[in-house]
Structure formats: C-alpha cells, structure tokens
Scaffold this motif. Sequence first.
Motif, PDB file in Angstrom:
ATOM      1  N   THR A  95       0.832  -1.199   0.000  1.00 53.96           N
ATOM      2  CA  THR A  95       0.000   0.000   0.000  1.00 53.96           C
ATOM      3  C   THR A  95       0.865   1.245   0.000  1.00 53.96           C
ATOM      4  N   ARG A  96       2.128   1.093  -0.260  1.00 51.75           N
ATOM      5  CA  ARG A  96       3.073   2.176  -0.141  1.00 51.75           C
ATOM      6  C   ARG A  96       3.069   3.130  -1.336  1.00 51.75           C
ATOM      7  N   LEU A  97       2.864   2.619  -2.528  1.00 49.90           N
ATOM      8  CA  LEU A  97       2.977   3.441  -3.723  1.00 49.90           C
ATOM      9  C   LEU A  97       1.693   4.220  -3.987  1.00 49.90           C
ATOM     10  N   PHE A  98       1.826   5.376  -4.605  1.00 47.17           N
ATOM     11  CA  PHE A  98       0.672   6.167  -4.982  1.00 47.17           C
ATOM     12  C   PHE A  98      -0.090   5.453  -6.095  1.00 47.17           C
ATOM     13  N   THR A  99      -1.404   5.456  -6.010  1.00 47.62           N
ATOM     14  CA  THR A  99      -2.229   4.806  -7.031  1.00 47.62           C
ATOM     15  C   THR A  99      -2.272   5.673  -8.286  1.00 47.62           C
ATOM     16  N   ALA A 100      -2.804   5.120  -9.363  1.00 47.81           N
ATOM     17  CA  ALA A 100      -2.928   5.873 -10.612  1.00 47.81           C
ATOM     18  C   ALA A 100      -3.825   7.104 -10.400  1.00 47.81           C
ATOM     19  N   ARG A 101      -4.898   6.958  -9.650  1.00 50.46           N
ATOM     20  CA  ARG A 101      -5.793   8.102  -9.397  1.00 50.46           C
ATOM     21  C   ARG A 101      -5.111   9.164  -8.545  1.00 50.46           C
ATOM     22  N   GLN A 102      -4.338   8.747  -7.583  1.00 45.15           N
ATOM     23  CA  GLN A 102      -3.601   9.716  -6.775  1.00 45.15           C
ATOM     24  C   GLN A 102      -2.583  10.456  -7.637  1.00 45.15           C
ATOM     25  N   ARG A 103      -1.932   9.758  -8.562  1.00 46.62           N
ATOM     26  CA  ARG A 103      -0.958  10.412  -9.447  1.00 46.62           C
ATOM     27  C   ARG A 103      -1.649  11.422 -10.357  1.00 46.62           C
TER      28      ARG A 103
END
Length: 156
Positions: free
Chosen positions: A43-51
């Motif tokens: 759960t560490r990486l930013f999701t596509a929607r967050q990007r």
Amino acid sequence: MRSCEDDQTALPAWLVAQQICDTGTVACTVDPSGNPLDLGHETRLFTARQRIALAARDGGCRWRGCDRAASHCEAHHIDPHAQGGRTDIDRGILLCRWHHRELHHGGWRIIRQGKGEFVLHPPPGRGDPIVLTPRLALRCAWADLAPPPKRFRPGA
C-alpha cells in the motif's frame, strides 16, 4: 546486507533503501523451516488516481526551474513511508527522476505544514529554504481569471 530475490545475491542496504523508494516492498513472514505463513500487501505506492490528482495540482516537477511534465515525474513521499509516512495526496509531491534522486542522495529535504506550501530545504551550508510554488500555468489556471473573449479563443 540484504539479499535480492532473483539469485540471492547480497546487496548493500543503501542500495535496497534506494530501490524501495521507487518500488516498495511486500513483507513475507516465514516459519523456521522457510515456509511462507503470511504475505503482506503493498500500500506504499501512490495509485494511478492519486498520481492524476498530483499531476492536476503540481503540473509536473515542482523543483524550482524544472519543466518536466507530470508524465515524466515520480511521486515522492514527503514523510518517508518506512518511518510511518502515509501515501496521501497532501503528503506527496511530483518530482522528475533527476530531482527525486538529488533529493534523496544530495541531502535535500521537502517539508509541508498541513496543506501549506511545500518548502525545499537544501543541505546544510547551501542556502536558504525555497518555497516550491505551483507552475506558472497552474497559477493562472486556478487564479479565478475570466476566460479570454470569444474572438481570442481557438476555433471561435
């Protein structure tokens, strides 16, 4: 030293830490015989929607003077994930690969109080903190300016 999953080659811890920033980790708990008991989740990486949200806010690399587009940027955690930092939009910032590496390996830091401005702190003895303002195009886009008269719009 840590081992690499491909061929169990020992790698220096600093290299592993550098790669974790970009790729994250998945914890795997094993019993004394080496049998997997529990496989954690990432759960560490930013999701596509967050990007997408970061791209709308930042417009690209936020480092002062950089013109790299959002599609050429990486999402940086202001608060290191390994130290309890959260993967939230207000705690992330877009940086191009060059400036992201400069930040991690050159002694720079970015801080943000609440939802205030991002402030870039150089290494000791290299100058004063720098406020990382949004790109000029975004400042105009979000500045409540009236659109140009219809005769000046393309296709009018």
